[in-house]
Motif scaffolding. Sequence first.
Motif, PDB file in Angstrom:
ATOM      1  N   GLY A  55     -29.933  20.714 -32.281  1.00  0.00           N
ATOM      2  CA  GLY A  55     -30.682  19.882 -31.341  1.00  0.00           C
ATOM      3  C   GLY A  55     -32.155  20.222 -31.385  1.00  0.00           C
ATOM      4  N   ASN A  56     -32.933  19.555 -30.548  1.00  0.00           N
ATOM      5  CA  ASN A  56     -34.372  19.790 -30.553  1.00  0.00           C
ATOM      6  C   ASN A  56     -34.763  21.018 -29.735  1.00  0.00           C
ATOM      7  N   GLU A  57     -33.794  21.665 -29.085  1.00  0.00           N
ATOM      8  CA  GLU A  57     -34.106  22.884 -28.345  1.00  0.00           C
ATOM      9  C   GLU A  57     -34.265  24.034 -29.326  1.00  0.00           C
ATOM     10  N   MET A  58     -35.174  24.932 -29.039  1.00  0.00           N
ATOM     11  CA  MET A  58     -35.362  26.092 -29.908  1.00  0.00           C
ATOM     12  C   MET A  58     -34.224  27.089 -29.734  1.00  0.00           C
ATOM     13  N   ARG A  59     -33.851  27.348 -28.498  1.00  0.00           N
ATOM     14  CA  ARG A  59     -32.767  28.284 -28.212  1.00  0.00           C
ATOM     15  C   ARG A  59     -31.901  27.680 -27.112  1.00  0.00           C
ATOM     16  N   GLY A  60     -30.613  27.893 -27.219  1.00  0.00           N
ATOM     17  CA  GLY A  60     -29.723  27.478 -26.157  1.00  0.00           C
ATOM     18  C   GLY A  60     -29.002  26.172 -26.388  1.00  0.00           C
ATOM     19  N   GLY A  61     -29.502  25.300 -27.236  1.00  0.00           N
ATOM     20  CA  GLY A  61     -28.801  24.057 -27.543  1.00  0.00           C
ATOM     21  C   GLY A  61     -27.752  24.305 -28.621  1.00  0.00           C
ATOM     22  N   ASN A  62     -26.827  23.370 -28.772  1.00  0.00           N
ATOM     23  CA  ASN A  62     -25.799  23.516 -29.800  1.00  0.00           C
ATOM     24  C   ASN A  62     -26.414  23.468 -31.193  1.00  0.00           C
ATOM     25  N   ALA A  63     -25.896  24.330 -32.050  1.00  0.00           N
ATOM     26  CA  ALA A  63     -26.335  24.388 -33.448  1.00  0.00           C
ATOM     27  C   ALA A  63     -25.104  24.642 -34.305  1.00  0.00           C
ATOM     28  N   ASN A  64     -25.113  24.132 -35.515  1.00  0.00           N
ATOM     29  CA  ASN A  64     -24.009  24.390 -36.434  1.00  0.00           C
ATOM     30  C   ASN A  64     -24.451  24.133 -37.854  1.00  0.00           C
ATOM     31  N   CYS A  65     -23.660  24.602 -38.763  1.00  0.00           N
ATOM     32  CA  CYS A  65     -23.852  24.244 -40.163  1.00  0.00           C
ATOM     33  C   CYS A  65     -22.488  24.140 -40.829  1.00  0.00           C
ATOM     34  N   ASN A  66     -22.426  23.241 -41.785  1.00  0.00           N
ATOM     35  CA  ASN A  66     -21.241  23.055 -42.604  1.00  0.00           C
ATOM     36  C   ASN A  66     -21.475  23.772 -43.920  1.00  0.00           C
ATOM     37  N   VAL A  67     -20.527  24.582 -44.329  1.00  0.00           N
ATOM     38  CA  VAL A  67     -20.585  25.261 -45.615  1.00  0.00           C
ATOM     39  C   VAL A  67     -19.311  24.894 -46.372  1.00  0.00           C
ATOM     40  N   ILE A  68     -19.484  24.337 -47.543  1.00  0.00           N
ATOM     41  CA  ILE A  68     -18.338  24.033 -48.397  1.00  0.00           C
ATOM     42  C   ILE A  68     -18.454  24.941 -49.614  1.00  0.00           C
ATOM     43  N   ILE A  69     -17.379  25.648 -49.920  1.00  0.00           N
ATOM     44  CA  ILE A  69     -17.332  26.549 -51.071  1.00  0.00           C
ATOM     45  C   ILE A  69     -16.170  26.102 -51.946  1.00  0.00           C
ATOM     46  N   SER A  70     -16.445  25.916 -53.229  1.00  0.00           N
ATOM     47  CA  SER A  70     -15.399  25.412 -54.122  1.00  0.00           C
ATOM     48  C   SER A  70     -15.628  25.884 -55.545  1.00  0.00           C
ATOM     49  N   ASP A  71     -14.542  25.943 -56.294  1.00  0.00           N
ATOM     50  CA  ASP A  71     -14.675  26.224 -57.720  1.00  0.00           C
ATOM     51  C   ASP A  71     -14.832  24.920 -58.523  1.00  0.00           C
ATOM     52  N   LYS A  72     -14.808  23.798 -57.835  1.00  0.00           N
ATOM     53  CA  LYS A  72     -15.021  22.485 -58.449  1.00  0.00           C
ATOM     54  C   LYS A  72     -16.242  21.831 -57.809  1.00  0.00           C
ATOM     55  N   ARG A  73     -16.657  20.699 -58.358  1.00  0.00           N
ATOM     56  CA  ARG A  73     -17.783  19.964 -57.772  1.00  0.00           C
ATOM     57  C   ARG A  73     -17.450  19.544 -56.352  1.00  0.00           C
ATOM     58  N   ILE A  74     -18.460  19.472 -55.521  1.00  0.00           N
ATOM     59  CA  ILE A  74     -18.299  19.131 -54.113  1.00  0.00           C
ATOM     60  C   ILE A  74     -18.853  17.724 -53.894  1.00  0.00           C
ATOM     61  N   ALA A  75     -18.000  16.839 -53.381  1.00  0.00           N
ATOM     62  CA  ALA A  75     -18.397  15.442 -53.215  1.00  0.00           C
ATOM     63  C   ALA A  75     -19.266  15.225 -51.979  1.00  0.00           C
ATOM     64  N   SER A  76     -18.966  15.906 -50.892  1.00  0.00           N
ATOM     65  CA  SER A  76     -19.697  15.700 -49.644  1.00  0.00           C
ATOM     66  C   SER A  76     -20.010  17.049 -49.007  1.00  0.00           C
ATOM     67  N   PRO A  77     -21.214  17.196 -48.457  1.00  0.00           N
ATOM     68  CA  PRO A  77     -21.574  18.469 -47.823  1.00  0.00           C
ATOM     69  C   PRO A  77     -21.060  18.603 -46.396  1.00  0.00           C
ATOM     70  N   TYR A  78     -20.365  17.593 -45.884  1.00  0.00           N
ATOM     71  CA  TYR A  78     -19.924  17.607 -44.496  1.00  0.00           C
ATOM     72  C   TYR A  78     -18.433  17.896 -44.400  1.00  0.00           C
ATOM     73  N   ALA A  79     -18.064  18.806 -43.515  1.00  0.00           N
ATOM     74  CA  ALA A  79     -16.663  19.192 -43.319  1.00  0.00           C
ATOM     75  C   ALA A  79     -16.087  18.392 -42.151  1.00  0.00           C
ATOM     76  N   ASP A  80     -15.498  17.239 -42.442  1.00  0.00           N
ATOM     77  CA  ASP A  80     -14.881  16.430 -41.381  1.00  0.00           C
ATOM     78  C   ASP A  80     -13.751  17.186 -40.696  1.00  0.00           C
ATOM     79  N   HIS A  81     -12.951  17.865 -41.495  1.00  0.00           N
ATOM     80  CA  HIS A  81     -11.802  18.616 -40.995  1.00  0.00           C
ATOM     81  C   HIS A  81     -11.848  20.015 -41.599  1.00  0.00           C
ATOM     82  N   PRO A  82     -12.598  20.912 -40.943  1.00  0.00           N
ATOM     83  CA  PRO A  82     -12.815  22.234 -41.535  1.00  0.00           C
ATOM     84  C   PRO A  82     -11.543  23.086 -41.591  1.00  0.00           C
TER      85      PRO A  82
END
Length: 178
Positions: free
Chosen positions: A40-67
């Motif tokens: 969010g636009n808050e510096m501290r205290g707002g929700n924050a997240n990141c999606n990390v996909i790790i694979s031994d094959k090519r990755i089609a999308s950087p977003y984890a719909d169902h982590p």
Amino acid sequence: MKKSIICAGLGGQGVLTAGKILMYAAYEKELNVTWFPSYGNEMRGGNANCNVIISDKRIASPYADHPDVVMAMSSSAVDIYENAMNPGGTLYVNSSLVDEGRKYRGDIKVVKCDATDLAIDLKSERNANLCMLGKMLVESDLFAYDEFEKSMCGYFEIQGKGKYNEKNKEMLRAGYSK
């Protein structure tokens, strides 16, 4: 092999940094990896997240719909991502900040770590994310402890923060041995 991971919490809890460390460790192992932040636009205290996909094959999308894995550093992170998880996934919960009596889905594994309390005890509250990463290492087969610790230290060296690596290693070990 493909693992989709969401590191989530509040701004200031180091969830984006945790994701970057996972990304760097995967890169060091010569795996394909993506890192996709959201905050969010808050510096501290707002929700924050990141999606990390790790694979031994090519990755089609950087977003984890169902982590497969969620590292939840706050109650709101559990609220947001628990229902989206793949059945059989693992939810890492910062039990220092999430109600002990909370109920979880029955088809996921829940691993609790009092990461914030550990970090406070070690006089480094801002590094609770590293304690949680240590706990994740125990439960996952993505990285061996030594290779992850080396990658983490390398990441901080590149960031110009290598002088803190002894404390960072202490924090990682605290979560790992908890």
